[in-house]
Write an enzyme that holds these catalytic residues in place. Structure first.
Site, PDB file in Angstrom:
ATOM      1  N   MET A 275       0.841  -1.193   0.000  1.00  0.00           N
ATOM      2  CA  MET A 275       0.000   0.000   0.000  1.00  0.00           C
ATOM      3  C   MET A 275       0.875   1.240   0.000  1.00  0.00           C
ATOM      4  O   MET A 275       1.823   1.347   0.772  1.00  0.00           O
ATOM      5  CB  MET A 275      -0.914   0.003   1.229  1.00  0.00           C
ATOM      6  N   GLU A 276       0.484   2.220  -0.817  1.00  0.00           N
ATOM      7  CA  GLU A 276       1.333   3.354  -1.145  1.00  0.00           C
ATOM      8  C   GLU A 276       1.245   4.528  -0.189  1.00  0.00           C
ATOM      9  O   GLU A 276       1.375   5.688  -0.614  1.00  0.00           O
ATOM     10  CB  GLU A 276       0.991   3.842  -2.551  1.00  0.00           C
ATOM     11  N   ASN A 277       1.062   4.316   1.087  1.00  0.00           N
ATOM     12  CA  ASN A 277       1.010   5.427   2.029  1.00  0.00           C
ATOM     13  C   ASN A 277       2.263   6.301   1.864  1.00  0.00           C
ATOM     14  O   ASN A 277       3.383   5.805   1.989  1.00  0.00           O
ATOM     15  CB  ASN A 277       0.963   4.899   3.469  1.00  0.00           C
ATOM     16  N   HIS A 307       6.192  -0.205  -8.107  1.00  0.00           N
ATOM     17  CA  HIS A 307       4.766   0.107  -8.280  1.00  0.00           C
ATOM     18  C   HIS A 307       4.316   1.081  -7.190  1.00  0.00           C
ATOM     19  O   HIS A 307       3.696   2.116  -7.476  1.00  0.00           O
ATOM     20  CB  HIS A 307       3.975  -1.209  -8.210  1.00  0.00           C
ATOM     21  N   GLU A 308       4.632   0.756  -5.939  1.00  0.00           N
ATOM     22  CA  GLU A 308       4.212   1.634  -4.834  1.00  0.00           C
ATOM     23  C   GLU A 308       4.909   2.987  -4.926  1.00  0.00           C
ATOM     24  O   GLU A 308       4.315   4.026  -4.593  1.00  0.00           O
ATOM     25  CB  GLU A 308       4.510   0.969  -3.486  1.00  0.00           C
ATOM     26  N   GLU A 330      -3.819   3.126 -10.290  1.00  0.00           N
ATOM     27  CA  GLU A 330      -3.387   1.725 -10.306  1.00  0.00           C
ATOM     28  C   GLU A 330      -2.852   1.284 -11.662  1.00  0.00           C
ATOM     29  O   GLU A 330      -1.855   0.575 -11.740  1.00  0.00           O
ATOM     30  CB  GLU A 330      -4.538   0.812  -9.862  1.00  0.00           C
TER      31      GLU A 330
END
Length: 860
Positions: A275-277, A307-308, A330
């Site tokens: 997850m990209e937080n 990706h993140e 995405e």
């Protein structure tokens, strides 16, 4: 609960009314640990102050909060009665002023489902670890907020934690007077805020960059995992890929990383890949490898890291307005993950893996009855949850690869650069991106968007070759077809490759032409006059998103010479095309299995090999006629054992064949070999049977009654870790016993005591293709239970149950009729639940068609 499923209309209405200026969030997590360690309280205190403006003073709205109880609510200094304004999911806000301050003191719940603030107790040492996971809308389980992506705001977090713990959030933090205080964030959406807390093992590094104008950028890097995984943590490789990615994105995006530090946490029982937080990316801890894995596993991890990282720009800096445009982050991150990995890291063959593995996910999703355009119609949060699928990710990424070929690389990247600068810290829709791409490319993006982003389904491209009297190509054309359900014919930029065998027997390309495919039939004039090809590959270099088909000559060539193709990407495209033909009942499963047995040992790309292994197993389990299944499975197991012995000692191919052999083992000699490898009475040169491989060998033994509970308990004693516990639970559930299956059903369907990871492990063990008879009683039970499960459990657990327990191994017309009967009788069920059942039903119908094709090919 009423109000938990926020609709798009409600979000739009609230966004038109409110603007958020900032959040101050104070969390007290000291309750996570009991007085003597271990189990603590089920809740924690959350106090939040939200400052926001209202465009229509006097209007009413609501804030989001899912919590067991609320202690106090204050709006603009006026105390409100929590019992009157809080209904379990929302806090009603009335008579709003132009400028407002909301203060909420709540008791929020620790999670065991991976949603909200997840609490994990490590069985190895009793240590407690916390982390948050919010997408699409679970930050409201931790603090009160306006839970939608277009109400961005800066955040200040402070956290009280047990003594000896460390705490991380999006901003840099420090411990002062027993309180962790974090720097205020840039304006970001609720779903990418983050808190990680516990006695994590933490490693640091630094990224430094000097730009052409002389300015310097210094980014503190951190990486963390549970203490129990620290001996296996290769943080140096994580940092290497991280620095390579930051260099690449700085080179191509012309927008310095905007979020300060860059921490990466590998956390237990994670529902997603990552997850990209911003400033605090979270990953599933399975990316830390406890045993030997193939290069494909390292490549996959690098791809996810990149990706993140792409999300820091596509998603965090510039965010979609609502989940309809989820693809704006995405699809781009999925594409950029591979694009950057190929250009900037050691994994230069990443497009081969993309063609073979990622696109397979997209092709399956795009042929389901639930297929949707890349720009989807997302009515509510349940829709949003299910749209994190192969279309939004892999089809979207495939289409962006096609777009780069269509507009040119520089125009594509310049469009991205303008997009970031024009919409930094804002929210966008489809048109915002298309407008900058039109500026940079001069192409009509509206027509391209209608064809690729706003329609569903996958086209098929088939070559037609006419030869002249001299045996040369007189005309080569590409025929484009579309399914009746989604008849759109699209523009495709493709490379058409011609292949023939050389004197050494290698199958190599000798001619290629790039062209634009338009309409039902396109002639490729550039290839007229070429020598007659043995193989025509209409999606050479995998530029477009389509189902590649073959003419009769090309298919005959592949049947005899697939292993002779020297180009790894061409082989990957061919394997993918052959698998699509098998799923479409155009190629009998027996023929696909034969291709695997004849040519898989020639596959040099380990990622392609492992994907082909998975497809071969699926061909036996789902697409082979039932009366021929045992014979096909035996052939596959014998072939796997043969290749296990033949593979180079100590190679990753040997490891891949060992795992595949364990998956296919089905006879006494197979089980004897697995048992001997486990107890050390036999050995295969170069094959190290480490702890992860031991569990891989034990599962088939358990599933076939060769490893009982006592044996599995002994293995858990040897590997008494969180990972070992998950393996143990899965193997226990795999045992061929009616009593075992009944207990699994009770634990997963009738109880909510298991964590998300153990629910997943139990379901994985419960469903065994070798135990079809044992599962017969659960077809009726499944359809009787799923609506109740969907209503009572979290959406993540509901998805595990509905997908994982669908009776796919009861592959008969009767099961299809049962699914149809449920769908007919439950037309008013939650749309997201109906979608999951409809998808599983379609997979079953496809399997039955494949079985008929296999039966016909065998003369049955």
């Amino acid at each position: 609960m009423p109000g938990e499923n926020l609709s798009r209309d409600e979000a739009r209405e609230r966004a038109a009314l409110l603007s958020v200026d900032g959040y101050d969030v104070s969390l007290d997590l000291r309750s996570a640990v009991g007085e003597s360690g271990g189990e603590g309280s089920r809740t924690f205190r959350s106090v939040t102050t939200v400052r926001f403006r209202c465009a229509e003073p006097g209007a009413s709205s609501f804030a989001d909060l899912i919590a067991p109880s609320v202690t106090a609510v204050s709006l603009n200094g006026r105390d409100l009665d929590p019992g009157e304004v809080f209904d379990g999911t929302r806090i009603r806000l009335e008579e709003l002023a132009a400028e407002n301050e909301l203060v909420v003191d709540a008791q929020c719940a620790y999670s065991r489902t991976g949603e909200g603030l997840h609490r994990f107790v490590d069985p190895e040492d009793g240590e407690v670890y916390l982390y948050t996971q919010y997408e699409p809308a679970d930050s409201r389980r931790v603090f009160v907020n306006f839970e939608q992506p277009d109400l961005k705001a800066p955040y200040r977090f402070e956290v009280r934690a047990p003594e000896g713990w460390s705490v991380w959030s999006n901003g840099a933090g420090e411990l002062t007077d027993g309180v962790w205080r974090f720097a205020e964030t840039k304006p970001i959406s609720t779903y990418i805020t983050c808190v990680v807390a516990g006695p994590y093992h933490y490693v640091t590094d630094t990224y430094e960059r000097e730009f052409e104008d002389g300015t310097r950028l210094r980014i503190p890097l951190g990486a963390m995992c549970r203490k129990g995984l620290a001996p296996h943590f290769d943080a140096d490789d994580v940092f290497l890929v991280t620095k390579q990615g930051l260099d690449f994105y700085h080179d191509h995006f012309d927008y310095p990383y905007p979020f300060g530090k860059y921490d990466q946490a590998f956390v237990p029982e994670y529902n997603l890949g990552a997850m990209e937080n911003p400033g605090m990316v979270t990953f599933r801890e399975e990316f830390i490898f406890r045993g030997k894995v193939t290069r494909a596993s390292y490549e996959n991890r690098a791809n996810v890291i990149l990706h993140e990282m792409a999300h820091m720009w596509f998603g965090d800096l510039v965010t979609m307005e609502w989940w309809d445009d989820l693809w704006l982050k995405e699809s781009f991150a999925d594409f950029m993950g591979t694009f950057s990995m190929v250009r900037a890291t050691r994994f230069t063959d990443g497009w081969t893996t993309f063609a073979n593995r990622r696109k397979a996910w997209a092709y399956r999703a795009d042929q389901l009855p639930s297929t949707h355009p890349i720009t989807a119609d997302i009515r509510d949060l349940q829709d949003a949850k299910l749209n994190f699928d192969g279309i939004t990710y892999a089809k979207g990424a495939s289409v962006l690869k096609q777009l780069m070929a269509y507009v040119g690389e520089e125009a594509f990247l310049e469009g991205a650069r303008r997009y970031f600068k024009r919409h930094a810290y804002g929210n966008t829709r489809l048109g915002d991106l298309l407008s900058v791409l039109e500026e940079t490319s001069g192409r009509n993006m509206a027509a391209w968007s209608r064809a690729w982003l706003q329609t569903a389904g996958v086209n098929s491209l088939t070559p037609q070759v006419l030869l002249d009297a001299d045996g040369r190509v007189d005309e080569l054309a590409v025929v484009q077809e579309a399914p009746e359900s989604h008849p759109e014919l699209r523009p495709h930029r493709v490379a058409v490759g011609l292949y023939r065998r050389t004197g050494s027997g290698a199958l190599e390309r000798y001619a290629q032409a790039e062209t634009d495919i338009q309409g039902p039939r396109t002639v490729v004039a550039e290839l007229a006059g070429a020598d007659a090809p043995e193989l025509v590959l209409v999606n050479d270099d995998d530029l477009t998103y389509c189902k590649t088909r073959f003419d009769e000559t090309s298919l005959a060539t592949l049947r005899e010479h697939l292993g002779a193709l020297t180009d790894s990407l061409a082989r990957a495209v061919c394997w993918s095309a052959l698998w699509n033909m098998t799923r479409d009942a155009l190629l009998p499963a027996r023929e696909f299995i034969d291709l695997v047995l004849r040519f898989a040992d020639r596959e040099s790309d380990i990622g392609v090999l492992q994907m082909v292994h998975a497809w071969a197993e699926s061909a036996v389990v789902h697409y082979t006629a039932p009366e021929l299944r045992a014979q096909a499975g035996r052939r596959l197991a014998e072939g796997a054992m043969s290749q296990l012995y033949a593979a180079e000692a100590g190679s990753e191919h040997q490891l891949a064949w060992a795992r595949f052999f364990a998956h296919t083992a089905d006879a006494p000699a197979d089980f004897e070999l697995l048992t001997s490898l486990l107890d050390g009475s036999a050995a295969i040169e170069g094959l190290e049977v480490d702890q992860e491989l031991r569990w891989a060998f034990l599962e088939p033994l358990a599933a076939h009654g060769m490893a009982d509970e006592k044996r599995l308990d002994e293995e858990l004693a040897r590997d008494d870790t969180a990972s070992g516990k998950r393996h143990h639970v899965r193997c226990l559930a795999a045992r061929p016993s009616a009593a075992v299956k009944a207990q699994c059903w009770e634990q997963v369907v009738e109880s909510d005591t298991l964590s998300n990871a153990l629910v997943e492990a139990t379901i994985a063990g419960f469903a065994q293709p070798s135990q079809r008879e044992l599962a017969v009683p659960y077809t009726d039970k499944y359809f009787a239970a799923i609506e109740r499960v969907w209503t009572e459990r979290s959406i993540q657990i509901g998805m595990h149950v509905v997908r994982g327990l669908f009776p796919s191994f009861q592959d008969s017309p009767e099961t299809l009729e049962a699914a149809d009967a449920w769908l007919t009788a439950h037309e008013d069920a939650a749309p997201a639940l109906r979608r999951l059942v409809l998808e599983a039903r379609d997979d079953l119908a496809r399997a039955l068609r494949g079985q008929e094709r296999d039966r016909a090919a065998a003369g049955g």
